[in-house]
Every structure is written in structure tokens, then in C-alpha cells.
Design a protein around this motif. Structure first.
Motif, PDB file in Angstrom:
ATOM      1  N   ARG A 126     -11.601  -0.211  -0.839  1.00 30.96           N
ATOM      2  CA  ARG A 126     -10.371  -0.601  -0.138  1.00 30.96           C
ATOM      3  C   ARG A 126      -9.459   0.595   0.072  1.00 30.96           C
ATOM      4  NH1 ARG A 126     -10.599  -4.100  -4.536  1.00 30.96           N
ATOM      5  NH2 ARG A 126     -11.579  -6.099  -4.090  1.00 30.96           N
ATOM      6  N   LEU A 143       0.287  -1.990   8.109  1.00 40.82           N
ATOM      7  CA  LEU A 143      -0.559  -1.230   7.190  1.00 40.82           C
ATOM      8  C   LEU A 143       0.224  -0.788   5.959  1.00 40.82           C
ATOM      9  CD1 LEU A 143      -2.621   1.006   9.655  1.00 40.82           C
ATOM     10  CD2 LEU A 143      -3.590  -0.568   7.985  1.00 40.82           C
ATOM     11  N   LEU A 152      -5.176  -7.968  -0.356  1.00 41.21           N
ATOM     12  CA  LEU A 152      -6.432  -7.230  -0.204  1.00 41.21           C
ATOM     13  C   LEU A 152      -7.302  -7.267  -1.447  1.00 41.21           C
ATOM     14  CD1 LEU A 152      -5.612  -3.909   1.693  1.00 41.21           C
ATOM     15  CD2 LEU A 152      -7.033  -5.797   2.460  1.00 41.21           C
ATOM     16  N   THR A 208     -10.866   2.960   2.684  1.00 42.39           N
ATOM     17  CA  THR A 208     -10.787   2.353   4.011  1.00 42.39           C
ATOM     18  C   THR A 208      -9.380   2.461   4.586  1.00 42.39           C
ATOM     19  OG1 THR A 208     -12.553   0.784   3.476  1.00 42.39           O
ATOM     20  CG2 THR A 208     -11.116   0.214   5.323  1.00 42.39           C
ATOM     21  N   LEU A 209      -8.373   2.143   3.772  1.00 40.81           N
ATOM     22  CA  LEU A 209      -7.002   2.188   4.266  1.00 40.81           C
ATOM     23  C   LEU A 209      -6.569   3.618   4.565  1.00 40.81           C
ATOM     24  CD1 LEU A 209      -5.393  -0.550   2.022  1.00 40.81           C
ATOM     25  CD2 LEU A 209      -5.854  -0.662   4.465  1.00 40.81           C
ATOM     26  N   LEU A 253       0.251  -5.286   3.622  1.00 40.12           N
ATOM     27  CA  LEU A 253      -1.017  -5.396   2.903  1.00 40.12           C
ATOM     28  C   LEU A 253      -0.701  -5.308   1.419  1.00 40.12           C
ATOM     29  CD1 LEU A 253      -3.382  -3.181   5.081  1.00 40.12           C
ATOM     30  CD2 LEU A 253      -3.107  -5.660   5.125  1.00 40.12           C
ATOM     31  N   PHE A 258       0.833  -1.206   0.000  1.00 36.82           N
ATOM     32  CA  PHE A 258       0.000   0.000   0.000  1.00 36.82           C
ATOM     33  C   PHE A 258       0.868   1.257   0.000  1.00 36.82           C
ATOM     34  CE2 PHE A 258      -2.490   3.319   2.116  1.00 36.82           C
ATOM     35  CZ  PHE A 258      -3.570   3.367   1.257  1.00 36.82           C
TER      36      PHE A 258
END
Length: 849
Positions: free
Chosen positions: A85, A187, A59, A88-89, A191, A8
Motif C-alpha cells: 500500500r 490522496l 486502506l 503504491t501510494l 485515504l 496518508f
């Protein structure tokens, strides 16, 4: 198009901006999706802290298309797919940044802000790495800017609050200083996302339409079947006919997939997710490629396990009476939480390792564990994982029942003690625990504990849960309660503490007859009941605090006997009472622009306003502590921020969040969240108005007359205006449904679906005795087109233009109300709003058809 799997952090870094196009729906992730993501993240964090190698968690994909590039500006990317997604992150990172700031980790917070959330050297809209649709933009930018409106109503604010609460509780539960840093690293770097990039000039809308065109894909069990029979070129046809097809036909597609997952779990693959069934089974079977005899044995074993699984989902197939009864009770309880352990126990029975009686005793402990946790309102987080771990961790040198009891008694598994169970029965609002069938199950089991000589056939009886002291009592009830109030306590406050407790609840088939009548009338009806618990209630001379408390104590004796507790049976010293974690969760769940009282919080958690005040006085650092006010709506004189805190006075902060105060310093009553509303925000099943369960045909005319007569009796000045509005609703194609209980509420209902797919909508629930009109945002948020928060917000705006209506935006997920007196002079304005409501629903139907 090109694709690459990246973390991410690598996806979002750089001077770039991800724009969500207008044709995409607003942010829609709810508590279930957020909880699942947090649990997956928690597993990664735990593995890392334990020194285990943690593979990145996949994810899904994000499909991007290049946008306009301006000299010296940011690189813009249109988010064709994956905005849920991505949003949300980003919200998880805003919550992480604010949590780090609260912990005094300002450098770490600044790092998160600059690395992930913003383009540091750009201003205006270019400053934000993510730019949601216009409908979500203000709510999202408020979170990134850490403004007082950051935790507003709607899904954006709810997701931000979820992560703030999850981080706070996670920090509270660990003594590992590395925890928060590990969350940040997970995080950013653990991910995994597949970034799919379209070429410049591609038709972005066509790509979006193609990706989201729903079709029936292959299930995990379909993939496994195809793989297995690819490995059986010689025996495949025979194995399929003899083993796989009968298993598939007897279980059905859904249960077959569940079996394939359970097969992995009971084999010890207890961390396998249901989305990973095919990959894990393929990995397990791959070494057998080329050995068709071994593969046939594997399928035969799966088929045998399938037959045992059928006994769990259909207990009538179980030949042992004690084991059948235990399985029937768990089936009546509902859900699939117990499946892994139950299947393991049946494996042991069929292998001759244990007896059916021992397995039945083990399942009694499972029932007790689930029931006690529900009554005590113990958080359900991690329960599925506990039962998935059980087959692997049970001691094998003990009888199964003893092994199960020892396993569930471990401190971290939170099996409530006898002391906790008794306390919860006395004080917790049981009516908000679990789902309605589970509440009915507990009351049924308590009734059966009386061992009547002529037991009731519960399968045929149409019983529902009844409040003896009514939810909406007539004045005579308050006169009775006034005799038992404590100093400074009103009859209403005493009522609220008692009404939903187990001591005040029973089962009856006469709910509509009992209604909110005085106790003497209820006595006459209950005296004719076939239930022993109702005859016991009818034997009382009155029904107030003393009687409710005494009955709760008697029921707690029965509960302790029915549902045996953990080994030791005493809550370990030093364990925090579960009510305090529920209090913290409730404060986190409150949207900005709302407030509550010490009494409301006490009612929610089964406590008393004084200990609630004491707790908050010593834990003022708890998120949202400033939102708890006195019953008058004032800041408590004893409220103070933690020593060394430079926060502003609570009233000033609340006003910035949107709470209105009068010149005397009292918060506006419409913005107060009651205990029931707090429970709703926590996801509890708070029973309320529901037109989805109307009266049977033939009773509607009688109910309509009862509604009209009660309306004219209690609110004569508003009756004509309201009835004219309801007539207008019928001319627009709507119809009227009526509630089964209490005061015969009325629902103006609209079927905005087709003959094949009904789609019920209703804007209001109207109560003719108490004189309130509930606007049912809580139900509309799950029904198109009002699942879009902007449509609900527009309904709120239109209603608020009417004099006498004042619905706070903080209650856009709840059931705020306005007085029925509004119809005395403004019924035609309400009709205009209803006209807009019908038109909006019709446009949505035309789009869907």
C-alpha cells in the motif's frame, strides 16, 4: 504496540524514512489491485465534486517498527507490514507530480514532491521518504527522480505508468477545473490508514511472520450470520434450521456471500463494496433488534432471494423456457457482472410485476450490451458499477425490457451503435477481445444465426477458434496477399491487419489439421464441417483481403440482428472513437527502452497507419507519442512536439530511455513492441504458447516426431544442438510437452510442485518452422519463484550472455524471442542456463515445502 487511524499525508510528513526490510518480497501489486484503488479514489473525487460528504476510504494498516536514529538525520521506520500500500501510494504521488508538471502546474508539482516524496534537506538515500528493498530501489528512485527510466519494466514501472495513464484519461474526460486538485486532496486527506507502531526492541521478523501467517478467517456472511442469530435468542434455532441452513447448503459459502451483497445492491445500496457487506447489513438490521418476527421476515426474504439467485447461477432451475434460455446465454458468457440486474428482474417476475418473457427480452439487451462492447473493445471500466446502479435507476412505469434498453442507452454508458459494431467487425483484432470462452460464445451465436436444420451440439463438440488466414503463414499466403496490398504496404503488414479480425475467424474441431496449410488444403477439411459458416468459407475460391472483408460484412449483418443496439442506434456526434483512448492507453503501457510502429498501433486499435499518424501528429502531447516510429524504426519526418514545447528530439529522448539506434538512425528491432505485445501490456488475452494445456496422453509421441521432423526440415544446422539441449532438460527431471496448433511447438516443462500441488514451469516455447524460441516471461511472472522480477531479470541476463541472444529488459513481462540458430553452436550454453533454472525452482520448492 500502539495504533492510530491517520491520513496518508500525516503518516509520511516530517523528516522520516520508511525502509522495507530485506525479508519482505518485492513490490507485487498488479493491474487488478491498482484499478480497484483508482476506482475507490474516483468515487471519493466524484462525491467531493458533487458537493456530497465523502467519508475517508479505509486502506488498511501499516505496521512500523523504529529503526536507527542518527543525530541530524531522518527518523527511520521499518515497514513490517503494508509495504504494498505504501509503495503504491508513493508511486501514485510521483505520477501526480509529473502529471501536474505536464499541465504547467509547476508549483503544485513542487508541493507534492516536497510534502510527500522526499526529505528536502537530506541527500543520498536519506533524501527518499520511502526506501524499497534493493531489488526495487533503482526502479523506484528513477520514478521519484523523474528520470527517463521512470517507466521501466517490472511492477514498479508498471504501477507508475498505470497512474500516469489514469490521470491523463481522467483529465481528458472532465471539464471541471477542480478535478486534479481534488485528486491530490483525496490522496492526501481522504485515504485512511491505521498506523500500528511496534516498541523499540520488539522482534520485527516475528511480528511480520505472525501477521502474514495465513489462516481461515470469518467471511462477511459468517459475521452476518453470527450477528443475526445473536439477535434471535428465542427463535434462533428454528429460524436457522428452517431458513438459513437450507439457504447456506444450497448456495455454498462463496455464493452465499455474493447473495448477501446482491441483496444490498437490489435494495438500493448500490455503492456497497463486497468488503463492507457485514457493516452495511448490520446497520440495516440494527433497528429491528428486539423484534424477532421482523428479523425472521428479513431472513425469509433473503432465503427467497437466494432461491432466485440459484436460478441465475444454475439456469436449469428456471421454469420459463424463454427466461431460461436468456439466463443460459449469460451463464455461457461468464462472469457475474449481470447478477444485480438479473436478480432484480427475477424479483419483478416472482412479484408478478413483469412477465418471464419481458424479463427474457430485457436480458437479451444485457447480452447485446456486453457482446457489442467486447467486439468494439470498449474499455470495461465502470461496467460493474453500471449494473449495480440499474436496480435503483430503472424506470418503473415502463415494461422491464424497455426500461433496461433505455437505461443502457444513456450516452455515458457507451453501448456501441450499429455503425461502431460494423466498423469493429471489419477492423478490430477480435481474437484479442475478452476471454477465449467469450470469443467462442460470439462465434457460436453467429453460427446458430444460420438456423441450420441439424444444429450442432456445441456442449459435446470440442471446438476452438481457428484463423483461416494463418497466424504464421507459409510463403504461398504472402504471395496471395501481395496481390492486394496498397501502395507502400507490405504483405506482412496487410496480413497483420487482417489475421485477427472476425472475418478471418471460425470455429473448428480440426485446428491441428488445418494448421498453416494453403487455403486449398483448408478448403478440403472445411468442406466436411457440420458448421454452416465453415461451408460458406469453403465455397470461396481463394482467401485474401477481399474475401475476409466480404465475410466480415455478412457477419456484421447477422450481429446487428442478433444483438440489437441502443435506442437511436447512432454514435452521438462529438463522441471520441474508442480506438483513440486505446491508443493512448497503449502508449502509456510501453516501458522505457521500447518502441513501436504506426502499423503496430493501427493493428492494435483496428485502424490504419495513416490515421494513426494523423492523430499523433495533432496529439503529440499524448504520453509516449515519441515512441511510435516508422516501419523502418526511424522517427517520422512529420513528427513534431506541440507548439511551445521545449522537449528534445525524439531519438535523443529514446536513447536516454535505453533504445539503441544504428548509424542510419534505425531503432534496434529487438526493442520493438509488436501489436500483440502492446495488447498483452493492456491486459488483453492474447493467445500464445501454453504448456498448461498439453496434448492428451497418447498424442505426445506423434507430436514429438512431427516436431523433430519439422525442425530438421527447416533448421537442419541447429537441430542436433537443440535436441541435445532437450535431452539434457529431461536428465534434469523435466519433460517435453507439445502444442496443439500450427507448427507443433515444444515446451520444456518442469513440475516444481508436489504430488498434491503441481506447479508447472517452462522457460521456452520452441517453434520448429518459423525458427523462434520464445522466452515466456509473461507466464513466469505468475509462477514462483519467477514471480519475483529479479529472478526473471537474472534469467534474461544469463541468456543475453550467449552470442546471438539479445532480449530487451523492456520485455520482462512479455514473450521476447531469439533465433533457433543459436543452438547450432551454443546449445551447451543454453543448457547451462536451463541447469540454473531447474536449480532455482528446486530451491524455491524446498523453501515452500
Amino acid at each position: 504496540m500502539r495504533a492510530q487511524e491517520i491520513t496518508f499525508l500525516k503518516l509520511v510528513q516530517g523528516d522520516k524514512q520508511f525502509q522495507v526490510p530485506l525479508y519482505q518480497r518485492t513490490y507485487s501489486w498488479g493491474a487488478e489491485q491498482l484499478r480497484r484503488l483508482w476506482e475507490d479514489l474516483g468515487e471519493l473525487v466524484d462525491q467531493h465534486l458533487a458537493g456530497e460528504s465523502a467519508a475517508p476510504h479505509f486502506l488498511g494498516s501499516v505496521v512500523l517498527a523504529p529503526g536507527q536514529i542518527q543525530a541530524g538525520g531522518v527518523q527511520r521506520w521499518l515497514v513490517v507490514d503494508g509495504q504494498q500500500r505504501l509503495t503504491t501510494l508513493m508511486l501514485a504521488f510521483t505520477a501526480l507530480r509529473d502529471h501536474l508538471n505536464d499541465q504547467g502546474e509547476t508549483r503544485a508539482a513542487d508541493r507534492v514532491h516536497r510534502q510527500v516524496l522526499v526529505n528536502e534537506f537530506h541527500e543520498g538515500l536519506d533524501h527518499y521518504r520511502l526506501l524499497p528493498t534493493q531489488a526495487d530501489r533503482d526502479a523506484y528512485t528513477a520514478c521519484v527522480a523523474s528520470s527517463p527510466q521512470a517507466s521501466g519494466s517490472g511492477n514498479i514501472g508498471a504501477a507508475y505508468r498505470f497512474f500516469r495513464g489514469a490521470l491523463a484519461e481522467g483529465q481528458e474526460a472532465t471539464d471541471d477545473a477542480r478535478w486534479i486538485g481534488t485528486v491530490e486532496n483525496a490522496l492526501k486527506d481522504l485515504l485512511s490508514i491505521v498506523e500500528i507502531t511496534a516498541e523499540s526492541g520488539d522482534n520485527v521478523y516475528r511480528i511480520f511472520e505472525s501477521i502474514n501467517n495465513t489462516g481461515v478467517g470469518l467471511s462477511q456472511s459468517d459475521l452476518l450470520r453470527n450477528y443475526v442469530f445473536m439477535l434471535l435468542p428465542k427463535r434462533g434455532e428454528r429460524v436457522y434450521q428452517e431458513l438459513w441452513l437450507p439457504m447456506q447448503q444450497s448456495l455454498g459459502p462463496k455464493n452465499l456471500e455474493l447473495l448477501v451483497w446482491l441483496d444490498l445492491v437490489v435494495r438500493g445500496h448500490h455503492k456497497t463494496k463486497q468488503s463492507e457487506i457485514y457493516r452495511e447489513q448490520q446497520k440495516r438490521l440494527q433497528p429491528l433488534a428486539g423484534d424477532e418476527d421482523a428479523l425472521r421476515r428479513e431472513i425469509a426474504e433473503l432465503a427467497s432471494r437466494g432461491a432466485r439467485f440459484r436460478r441465475i447461477v444454475d439456469p436449469s432451475l428456471e421454469p420459463s423456457a424463454p427466461l431460461r434460455a436468456a439466463l443460459e446465454r449469460l451463464t455461457a458468457w461468464g462472469g457475474s457482472t449481470h447478477y444485480p440486474l438479473a436478480l432484480h428482474l427475477l424479483d419483478l417476475v416472482d412479484a408478478g410485476v413483469t412477465t418471464p418473457e419481458d424479463a427474457a427480452a430485457a436480458l437479451r439487451y444485457v447480452e447485446s450490451y456486453l457482446v457489442r462492447r467486447l467486439i468494439c473493445q470498449t474499455p470495461t471500466t465502470g461496467v460493474n458499477r453500471i449494473f449495480m446502479d440499474a436496480p435503483k435507476e430503472l424506470e418503473t412505469d415502463r415494461p422491464a425490457a424497455e426500461a433496461v434498453r433505455r437505461f443502457l442507452s444513456a450516452r455515458r454508458r457507451r453501448w456501441p451503435s450499429d455503425e461502431e459494431l460494423r466498423s469493429a467487425i471489419l477492423g478490430k483484432p477480435f481474437y484479442w477481445s475478452g476471454r477465449p470462452p467469450q470469443r467462442g460464445f460470439i462465434l457460436r451465436r453467429l453460427e446458430e444465426s444460420y438456423r441450420p436444420s441439424e444444429p450442432v451440439d456445441f456442449d459435446k463438440a470440442s471446438l476452438s477458434v481457428e484463423h483461416v488466414l494463418p497466424q504464421r503463414p507459409a510463403p504461398a499466403w504472402f504471395d496471395l496477399l501481395a496481390e492486394e496490398t496498397e501502395a507502400g504496404q507490405s504483405p506482412q503488414e496487410l496480413h497483420d491487419l487482417l489475421v485477427h479480425t472476425l472475418g478471418n475467424l471460425t470455429l473448428t474441431g480440426d485446428n491441428a489439421k488445418l494448421s498453416n496449410h494453403p487455403f486449398q488444403r483448408k478448403q478440403q477439411i472445411l468442406e466436411g464441417s457440420a458448421l454452416r459458416m465453415n461451408l460458406e468459407i469453403a465455397a470461396s475460391e481463394r482467401w485474401g483481403k477481399a474475401e475476409i472483408t466480404a465475410r466480415a460484412e455478412r457477419l456484421s449483418d447477422r450481429a446487428v440482428e442478433l444483438w440489437p443496439g441502443p435506442i437511436g442506434g447512432v454514435r452521438p456526434t462529438g463522441d471520441e472513437w474508442s480506438g483513440w483512448s486505446e491508443l493512448r492507453a497503449a502508449l502509456v503501457a510501453m516501458p522505457s527502452g521500447s518502441w513501436t510502429t504506426y502499423g503496430d498501433v493501427a493493428e492494435l486499435i483496428g485502424s490504419h497507419p495513416v490515421p494513426v499518424g494523423t492523430y499523433l501528429g495533432t496529439h503529440a502531447s499524448a504520453m509516449g507519442a515519441h515512441r511510435v516510429l516508422t516501419a523502418e524504426g526511424k522517427v517520422s519526418a512529420s513528427f513534431h512536439w506541440p507548439e511551445g514545447s521545449d522537449r528534445r528530439p525524439p531519438q535523443e529522448l529514446l536513447q536516454e530511455e535505453g533504445v539503441r539506434f544504428d548509424p542510419s538512425g534505425r531503432a534496434h528491432r529487438a526493442q520493438r513492441l509488436t501489436a500483440a505485445e502492446l495488447a498483452t501490456l493492456l491486459g488483453k488475452d492474447v493467445a500464445g504458447a501454453s504448456a498448461a494445456d498439453p496434448l492428451p496422453e497418447g498424442q505426445n509421441a506423434e507430436a514429438a516426431e512431427r516436431f523433430r521432423s519439422r525442425l530438421r526440415e527447416h533448421w537442419p544446422e541447429a537441430a542436433d544442438g537443440l535436441l541435445e539441449t532437450l535431452d539434457f532438460w529431461r536428465t534434469q527431471g523435466g519433460h517435453l510437452d507439445y502444442g496443439r496448433h500450427d507448427e507443433t511447438s515444444c515446451f520444456p516443462t518442469l513440475d516444481a510442485g508436489t504430488s498434491l500441488r503441481p506447479h508447472l514451469l517452462w522457460p521456452f516455447a520452441i517453434y520448429p518452422v518459423t525458427g523462434t524460441v520464445e522466452v515466456v516471461f509473461q507466464y513466469l511472472k505468475d509462477r514462483a519463484p519467477f514471480d519475483d522480477s529479479e529472478q526473471r531479470r537474472e534469467l534474461l541476463r544469463r541468456l543475453n550472455r550467449i552470442e546471438g541472444v539479445d532480449l530487451p529488459e523492456a520485455k520482462l513481462e512479455l514473450r521476447p524471442s531469439f533465433p533457433v540458430q543459436v543452438f547450432a553452436e551454443h546449445g551447451h550454453e543454453v543448457s547451462e542456463v536451463l541447469d540454473w533454472f531447474v536449480h532455482t525452482a528446486a530451491l524455491d520448492l524446498a523453501r515452500r515445502v
